[in-house]
Design a protein around this motif. Structure first.
Motif, PDB file in Angstrom:
ATOM      1  N   LEU A  75       4.629 -20.513 -10.697  1.00 55.82           N
ATOM      2  CA  LEU A  75       5.092 -20.484  -9.319  1.00 55.82           C
ATOM      3  C   LEU A  75       6.256 -21.449  -9.122  1.00 55.82           C
ATOM      4  O   LEU A  75       6.335 -22.491  -9.783  1.00 55.82           O
ATOM      5  CB  LEU A  75       3.963 -20.901  -8.372  1.00 55.82           C
ATOM      6  N   ALA A  76       7.092 -21.122  -8.159  1.00 54.87           N
ATOM      7  CA  ALA A  76       8.081 -22.103  -7.712  1.00 54.87           C
ATOM      8  C   ALA A  76       7.329 -23.267  -7.077  1.00 54.87           C
ATOM      9  O   ALA A  76       6.301 -23.073  -6.420  1.00 54.87           O
ATOM     10  CB  ALA A  76       9.023 -21.471  -6.700  1.00 54.87           C
ATOM     11  N   HIS A  77       7.824 -24.485  -7.280  1.00 51.10           N
ATOM     12  CA  HIS A  77       7.138 -25.651  -6.731  1.00 51.10           C
ATOM     13  C   HIS A  77       6.886 -25.511  -5.236  1.00 51.10           C
ATOM     14  O   HIS A  77       5.827 -25.892  -4.723  1.00 51.10           O
ATOM     15  CB  HIS A  77       7.953 -26.923  -7.010  1.00 51.10           C
ATOM     16  N   ALA A  78       7.834 -24.952  -4.523  1.00 50.08           N
ATOM     17  CA  ALA A  78       7.727 -24.836  -3.067  1.00 50.08           C
ATOM     18  C   ALA A  78       6.610 -23.893  -2.639  1.00 50.08           C
ATOM     19  O   ALA A  78       6.096 -23.999  -1.519  1.00 50.08           O
ATOM     20  CB  ALA A  78       9.064 -24.366  -2.493  1.00 50.08           C
ATOM     21  N   ASP A  79       6.220 -22.955  -3.519  1.00 52.59           N
ATOM     22  CA  ASP A  79       5.185 -21.976  -3.177  1.00 52.59           C
ATOM     23  C   ASP A  79       3.803 -22.366  -3.675  1.00 52.59           C
ATOM     24  O   ASP A  79       2.804 -21.736  -3.312  1.00 52.59           O
ATOM     25  CB  ASP A  79       5.546 -20.608  -3.764  1.00 52.59           C
ATOM     26  N   VAL A 100       0.190 -20.755  -2.242  1.00 50.75           N
ATOM     27  CA  VAL A 100      -0.475 -19.742  -3.070  1.00 50.75           C
ATOM     28  C   VAL A 100      -1.843 -20.241  -3.531  1.00 50.75           C
ATOM     29  O   VAL A 100      -2.828 -19.493  -3.521  1.00 50.75           O
ATOM     30  CB  VAL A 100       0.406 -19.367  -4.274  1.00 50.75           C
ATOM     31  N   GLU A 101      -1.925 -21.514  -3.922  1.00 49.56           N
ATOM     32  CA  GLU A 101      -3.220 -22.045  -4.351  1.00 49.56           C
ATOM     33  C   GLU A 101      -4.237 -21.982  -3.215  1.00 49.56           C
ATOM     34  O   GLU A 101      -5.389 -21.598  -3.433  1.00 49.56           O
ATOM     35  CB  GLU A 101      -3.078 -23.485  -4.838  1.00 49.56           C
ATOM     36  N   ASP A 102      -3.833 -22.334  -2.006  1.00 52.56           N
ATOM     37  CA  ASP A 102      -4.746 -22.256  -0.866  1.00 52.56           C
ATOM     38  C   ASP A 102      -5.204 -20.824  -0.627  1.00 52.56           C
ATOM     39  O   ASP A 102      -6.385 -20.561  -0.366  1.00 52.56           O
ATOM     40  CB  ASP A 102      -4.054 -22.784   0.401  1.00 52.56           C
ATOM     41  N   ASP A 103      -4.273 -19.869  -0.722  1.00 57.00           N
ATOM     42  CA  ASP A 103      -4.624 -18.460  -0.499  1.00 57.00           C
ATOM     43  C   ASP A 103      -5.608 -17.966  -1.558  1.00 57.00           C
ATOM     44  O   ASP A 103      -6.559 -17.220  -1.254  1.00 57.00           O
ATOM     45  CB  ASP A 103      -3.361 -17.596  -0.529  1.00 57.00           C
ATOM     46  N   VAL A 104      -5.378 -18.372  -2.797  1.00 59.57           N
ATOM     47  CA  VAL A 104      -6.247 -17.933  -3.893  1.00 59.57           C
ATOM     48  C   VAL A 104      -7.643 -18.527  -3.740  1.00 59.57           C
ATOM     49  O   VAL A 104      -8.660 -17.844  -3.923  1.00 59.57           O
ATOM     50  CB  VAL A 104      -5.625 -18.315  -5.247  1.00 59.57           C
ATOM     51  N   ARG A 105      -7.708 -19.806  -3.371  1.00 62.07           N
ATOM     52  CA  ARG A 105      -9.021 -20.431  -3.143  1.00 62.07           C
ATOM     53  C   ARG A 105      -9.746 -19.761  -1.985  1.00 62.07           C
ATOM     54  O   ARG A 105     -10.951 -19.501  -2.050  1.00 62.07           O
ATOM     55  CB  ARG A 105      -8.859 -21.927  -2.864  1.00 62.07           C
ATOM     56  N   VAL A 108      -4.186 -11.465  -6.582  1.00 67.35           N
ATOM     57  CA  VAL A 108      -3.093 -12.446  -6.623  1.00 67.35           C
ATOM     58  C   VAL A 108      -1.743 -11.757  -6.446  1.00 67.35           C
ATOM     59  O   VAL A 108      -0.864 -12.254  -5.725  1.00 67.35           O
ATOM     60  CB  VAL A 108      -3.133 -13.253  -7.934  1.00 67.35           C
ATOM     61  N   THR A 109      -1.586 -10.607  -7.062  1.00 65.26           N
ATOM     62  CA  THR A 109      -0.335  -9.860  -6.899  1.00 65.26           C
ATOM     63  C   THR A 109      -0.125  -9.483  -5.437  1.00 65.26           C
ATOM     64  O   THR A 109       0.978  -9.613  -4.893  1.00 65.26           O
ATOM     65  CB  THR A 109      -0.353  -8.593  -7.777  1.00 65.26           C
ATOM     66  N   SER A 110      -1.204  -9.070  -4.790  1.00 60.35           N
ATOM     67  CA  SER A 110      -1.117  -8.702  -3.376  1.00 60.35           C
ATOM     68  C   SER A 110      -0.842  -9.907  -2.482  1.00 60.35           C
ATOM     69  O   SER A 110      -0.010  -9.838  -1.562  1.00 60.35           O
ATOM     70  CB  SER A 110      -2.418  -8.022  -2.943  1.00 60.35           C
ATOM     71  N   LEU A 111      -1.521 -11.041  -2.745  1.00 61.24           N
ATOM     72  CA  LEU A 111      -1.343 -12.239  -1.929  1.00 61.24           C
ATOM     73  C   LEU A 111       0.080 -12.768  -1.986  1.00 61.24           C
ATOM     74  O   LEU A 111       0.563 -13.390  -1.031  1.00 61.24           O
ATOM     75  CB  LEU A 111      -2.310 -13.337  -2.389  1.00 61.24           C
ATOM     76  N   THR A 112       0.751 -12.523  -3.094  1.00 61.39           N
ATOM     77  CA  THR A 112       2.137 -13.001  -3.252  1.00 61.39           C
ATOM     78  C   THR A 112       3.152 -11.888  -3.064  1.00 61.39           C
ATOM     79  O   THR A 112       4.331 -12.058  -3.395  1.00 61.39           O
ATOM     80  CB  THR A 112       2.324 -13.637  -4.640  1.00 61.39           C
ATOM     81  N   ALA A 113       2.687 -10.747  -2.518  1.00 58.43           N
ATOM     82  CA  ALA A 113       3.568  -9.600  -2.251  1.00 58.43           C
ATOM     83  C   ALA A 113       4.346  -9.171  -3.491  1.00 58.43           C
ATOM     84  O   ALA A 113       5.503  -8.760  -3.410  1.00 58.43           O
ATOM     85  CB  ALA A 113       4.525  -9.921  -1.104  1.00 58.43           C
ATOM     86  N   GLY A 114       3.704  -9.307  -4.645  1.00 56.76           N
ATOM     87  CA  GLY A 114       4.319  -8.885  -5.888  1.00 56.76           C
ATOM     88  C   GLY A 114       5.339  -9.844  -6.456  1.00 56.76           C
ATOM     89  O   GLY A 114       5.951  -9.571  -7.490  1.00 56.76           O
ATOM     90  N   GLN A 115       5.513 -10.995  -5.803  1.00 56.55           N
ATOM     91  CA  GLN A 115       6.506 -11.963  -6.275  1.00 56.55           C
ATOM     92  C   GLN A 115       6.065 -12.642  -7.564  1.00 56.55           C
ATOM     93  O   GLN A 115       6.885 -12.978  -8.418  1.00 56.55           O
ATOM     94  CB  GLN A 115       6.759 -13.012  -5.199  1.00 56.55           C
ATOM     95  N   TYR A 116       4.729 -12.830  -7.691  1.00 55.95           N
ATOM     96  CA  TYR A 116       4.185 -13.503  -8.872  1.00 55.95           C
ATOM     97  C   TYR A 116       3.101 -12.634  -9.502  1.00 55.95           C
ATOM     98  O   TYR A 116       2.193 -12.172  -8.801  1.00 55.95           O
ATOM     99  CB  TYR A 116       3.604 -14.861  -8.498  1.00 55.95           C
ATOM    100  N   ILE A 117       3.190 -12.451 -10.788  1.00 56.54           N
ATOM    101  CA  ILE A 117       2.234 -11.609 -11.515  1.00 56.54           C
ATOM    102  C   ILE A 117       1.421 -12.492 -12.465  1.00 56.54           C
ATOM    103  O   ILE A 117       2.004 -13.136 -13.363  1.00 56.54           O
ATOM    104  CB  ILE A 117       2.948 -10.505 -12.329  1.00 56.54           C
TER     105      ILE A 117
END
Length: 232
Positions: free
Chosen positions: A160-164, A168-173, A209-218
């Motif tokens: 992940l980009a540092h800014a994200d 993303v970690e909060d969303d995944v948890r 995870v792909t859905s939570l990041t709108a496909g930005q991160y796989i």
């Protein structure tokens, strides 16, 4: 769903000895529980306990090892046959965490050694009394023991980009996944999920995870290992 011993089971927290002490008709009973990963480790703990409490009359023991409890032994250590070691073993086998009780699942506690040290107080308990004292000592210790789920996990890593990373970690948890400590590199934050090593669970994690990041991160599937995670 019921736990799958090939993927997860219940264990005691590592690197600690949990104890419970009681007096029954003037005899003192000290139960000690420890996480072990082999028969040799269990026997070493029993020997250490005997050396530490050498003034006691009995050091009865029981242990279970492996995801399917493939190794189990018990010892009455001088008490009448069948009144100590086997009742202790049954207490270990029967223990259920709250979620297993609520859903009427079987217990799956393993990788554990129990030793009950007895200082005889001069009053004989009889066979039934001994069974209750030894099994009850282990059961009481387990009620307050720090337990964990031991899970065979497939790691999924996401760069992940540092800014994200925090978002993303909060969303995944929040989505209910187990997240291992994030690794920060110069150009990315590496988020690692520990997912039960079953095809459906891995696919679900990948898709979520792909859905939570709108496909930005796989996520990328990685190695398989055993991890301790909090009870659910």
């Amino acid at each position: 769903m019921p736990s799958d011993p090939n993927v997860s089971y219940t264990v005691l927290r590592a690197n600690s000895v949990h104890t419970h002490e009681a007096e029954i008709k003037k005899s003192r009973f000290l139960a000690l529980l420890k996480r072990v990963d082999s028969e040799a480790a269990a026997r070493a703990f029993i020997a250490e306990t005997k050396a530490q409490y050498r003034d006691a009359r009995h050091h009865c023991s029981a242990f279970l090892i492996g995801p399917t409890r493939e190794t189990g032994r018990s010892s009455d250590d001088g008490e009448p046959s069948g009144t100590a070691g086997m009742p202790m073993m049954q207490a270990l086998s029967a223990h259920k965490v709250p979620s297993q009780r609520d859903q009427q699942f079987q217990g799956d506690l393993s990788d554990i050694c129990a030793v009950v040290v007895r200082w005889f107080g001069g009053v004989k308990l009889g066979a039934g009394g001994l069974v209750r004292a030894y099994s009850g000592s282990v059961a009481a210790a387990l009620e307050t023991a720090p337990l964990r789920t031991r899970m065979r996990s497939r790691s999924l890593t996401v760069r992940l980009a540092h800014a994200d990373a925090g978002r993303v970690e909060d969303d995944v948890r929040t989505a209910g996944f187990t997240v291992l400590p994030t690794r920060y590199e110069a150009d990315a934050a590496v988020l690692t999920l520990a997912v039960p090593d079953r095809e459906l669970d891995v696919r679900h994690a990948l898709d979520t995870v792909t859905s939570l990041t709108a496909g930005q991160y796989i996520p990328r599937p990685g190695s398989v290992d055993w991890h301790d995670i909090p009870l659910r």
